[in-house]
Motif scaffolding. Structure first.
Motif, PDB file in Angstrom:
ATOM      1  N   GLY A  17       0.749  -1.043  -0.202  1.00  0.00           N
ATOM      2  CA  GLY A  17      -0.219  -0.240   0.431  1.00  0.00           C
ATOM      3  C   GLY A  17       0.958   0.956   0.106  1.00  0.00           C
ATOM      4  N   VAL A  18       1.411   1.333   0.707  1.00  0.00           N
ATOM      5  CA  VAL A  18       2.687   2.648   0.769  1.00  0.00           C
ATOM      6  C   VAL A  18       3.348   2.467  -0.386  1.00  0.00           C
ATOM      7  CG1 VAL A  18       4.665   3.285   1.578  1.00  0.00           C
ATOM      8  CG2 VAL A  18       3.203   2.091   3.027  1.00  0.00           C
ATOM      9  N   LYS A  19       3.804   1.818  -1.611  1.00  0.00           N
ATOM     10  CA  LYS A  19       4.211   1.782  -2.365  1.00  0.00           C
ATOM     11  C   LYS A  19       3.420   2.242  -3.718  1.00  0.00           C
ATOM     12  CE  LYS A  19       7.972  -1.855  -1.759  1.00  0.00           C
ATOM     13  NZ  LYS A  19       8.560  -2.948  -2.483  1.00  0.00           N
ATOM     14  N   ARG A  20       2.410   1.675  -3.174  1.00  0.00           N
ATOM     15  CA  ARG A  20       1.250   1.716  -4.113  1.00  0.00           C
ATOM     16  C   ARG A  20       0.235   3.079  -4.111  1.00  0.00           C
ATOM     17  NH1 ARG A  20      -1.290  -2.203  -3.509  1.00  0.00           N
ATOM     18  NH2 ARG A  20      -2.888  -1.062  -2.078  1.00  0.00           N
ATOM     19  N   ASN A  24       1.506   6.303  -6.877  1.00  0.00           N
ATOM     20  CA  ASN A  24       0.170   6.995  -7.151  1.00  0.00           C
ATOM     21  C   ASN A  24       0.110   8.580  -7.048  1.00  0.00           C
ATOM     22  OD1 ASN A  24      -1.126   4.751  -8.435  1.00  0.00           O
ATOM     23  ND2 ASN A  24      -2.372   4.332  -6.883  1.00  0.00           N
ATOM     24  N   LEU A  25       0.543   8.887  -5.597  1.00  0.00           N
ATOM     25  CA  LEU A  25       0.868  10.578  -5.642  1.00  0.00           C
ATOM     26  C   LEU A  25       1.594  11.275  -5.736  1.00  0.00           C
ATOM     27  CD1 LEU A  25      -1.354  10.520  -1.818  1.00  0.00           C
ATOM     28  CD2 LEU A  25      -2.701  10.380  -4.423  1.00  0.00           C
ATOM     29  N   ASN A  26       3.064  10.731  -6.216  1.00  0.00           N
ATOM     30  CA  ASN A  26       4.220  11.238  -6.314  1.00  0.00           C
ATOM     31  C   ASN A  26       4.711  11.396  -5.712  1.00  0.00           C
ATOM     32  OD1 ASN A  26       4.050  10.309  -9.520  1.00  0.00           O
ATOM     33  ND2 ASN A  26       3.000  12.211  -9.634  1.00  0.00           N
ATOM     34  N   LEU A  27       4.821  10.665  -3.875  1.00  0.00           N
ATOM     35  CA  LEU A  27       5.193  11.090  -2.819  1.00  0.00           C
ATOM     36  C   LEU A  27       6.464  10.670  -2.890  1.00  0.00           C
ATOM     37  CD1 LEU A  27       1.943  10.553  -0.914  1.00  0.00           C
ATOM     38  CD2 LEU A  27       2.808  12.241  -1.573  1.00  0.00           C
ATOM     39  N   GLU A  28       7.447  11.030  -2.325  1.00  0.00           N
ATOM     40  CA  GLU A  28       8.699  11.565  -1.636  1.00  0.00           C
ATOM     41  C   GLU A  28       8.606  10.274  -0.590  1.00  0.00           C
ATOM     42  OE1 GLU A  28      11.368  12.078  -3.727  1.00  0.00           O
ATOM     43  OE2 GLU A  28      10.321  12.756  -4.965  1.00  0.00           O
ATOM     44  N   ASP A  30       7.700   8.264   3.052  1.00  0.00           N
ATOM     45  CA  ASP A  30       8.084   6.795   3.049  1.00  0.00           C
ATOM     46  C   ASP A  30       6.089   6.772   3.926  1.00  0.00           C
ATOM     47  OD1 ASP A  30       9.195   5.606   1.396  1.00  0.00           O
ATOM     48  OD2 ASP A  30      10.545   5.357   2.829  1.00  0.00           O
ATOM     49  N   ASP A  31       6.516   7.912   4.598  1.00  0.00           N
ATOM     50  CA  ASP A  31       5.150   8.587   5.917  1.00  0.00           C
ATOM     51  C   ASP A  31       3.942   8.534   4.909  1.00  0.00           C
ATOM     52  OD1 ASP A  31       4.301   8.807   8.442  1.00  0.00           O
ATOM     53  OD2 ASP A  31       5.209  10.376   8.894  1.00  0.00           O
ATOM     54  N   VAL A  32       3.163   8.055   4.114  1.00  0.00           N
ATOM     55  CA  VAL A  32       1.686   8.258   3.985  1.00  0.00           C
ATOM     56  C   VAL A  32       1.146   8.143   4.424  1.00  0.00           C
ATOM     57  CG1 VAL A  32       3.150   6.596   1.223  1.00  0.00           C
ATOM     58  CG2 VAL A  32       1.430   6.125   2.920  1.00  0.00           C
ATOM     59  N   ILE A  33       0.416   7.555   5.461  1.00  0.00           N
ATOM     60  CA  ILE A  33      -0.166   7.491   7.295  1.00  0.00           C
ATOM     61  C   ILE A  33       0.287   9.106   7.323  1.00  0.00           C
ATOM     62  CG2 ILE A  33      -0.743   7.333   9.437  1.00  0.00           C
ATOM     63  CD1 ILE A  33      -0.453   4.509   7.070  1.00  0.00           C
ATOM     64  N   SER A  34       0.687   9.649   8.047  1.00  0.00           N
ATOM     65  CA  SER A  34       0.893  11.077   8.380  1.00  0.00           C
ATOM     66  C   SER A  34       0.293  12.038   7.009  1.00  0.00           C
ATOM     67  CB  SER A  34       2.323  11.632   8.106  1.00  0.00           C
ATOM     68  OG  SER A  34       2.945  11.084   9.840  1.00  0.00           O
ATOM     69  N   TYR A  35       0.105  11.708   6.182  1.00  0.00           N
ATOM     70  CA  TYR A  35       0.210  12.754   4.240  1.00  0.00           C
ATOM     71  C   TYR A  35      -1.654  12.433   4.615  1.00  0.00           C
ATOM     72  CZ  TYR A  35      -0.506  14.448  -0.081  1.00  0.00           C
ATOM     73  OH  TYR A  35      -0.498  14.709  -1.025  1.00  0.00           O
ATOM     74  N   CYS A  36      -1.519  11.321   4.491  1.00  0.00           N
ATOM     75  CA  CYS A  36      -3.272  10.825   4.718  1.00  0.00           C
ATOM     76  C   CYS A  36      -3.767  11.517   5.523  1.00  0.00           C
ATOM     77  CB  CYS A  36      -3.299   9.546   3.873  1.00  0.00           C
ATOM     78  SG  CYS A  36      -3.132   8.811   2.309  1.00  0.00           S
ATOM     79  N   GLN A  37      -3.609  11.207   7.307  1.00  0.00           N
ATOM     80  CA  GLN A  37      -4.092  12.080   8.629  1.00  0.00           C
ATOM     81  C   GLN A  37      -4.084  13.830   7.387  1.00  0.00           C
ATOM     82  OE1 GLN A  37      -1.461  10.164  11.146  1.00  0.00           O
ATOM     83  NE2 GLN A  37      -2.653   9.387  12.002  1.00  0.00           N
TER      84      GLN A  37
END
Length: 78
Positions: A17-20, A24-28, A30-37
């Motif tokens: 999920g982190v990789k996807r 998909n969002l072109n994020l640098e 790895d902390d996608v949880i904080s980004y989504c929060q």
């Protein structure tokens, strides 16, 4: 949608999920949880629930979260 906001600390995803989400969002980061929060807490974001999933829609992105497990399934740019 209050239930999602009350359970933000339970938000998680899988390694795939982190990789996807990063791809998909072109994020640098790895902390996608904080980004989504941050997106969920943004007053401009719209939270809806359809069936077993929450959908968080911003001006540029949509995030899909399982309503039972609070797993971030995917995220896409609009």
């Amino acid at each position: 949608m209050r239930k999602l906001l009350d359970n933000l600390d339970r938000l998680h995803t899988t390694n795939l999920g982190v990789k996807r989400i990063k791809k998909n969002l072109n994020l640098e980061s790895d902390d996608v949880i904080s980004y989504c929060q941050k997106l969920i807490l943004d007053p401009e974001s719209k939270i809806t629930k359809h069936g077993k999933n929450y959908y968080i829609t911003t001006k540029t992105e949509i995030i899909t979260i399982n309503a039972t497990s609070y797993t971030i399934i995917t995220a896409h740019q609009l």
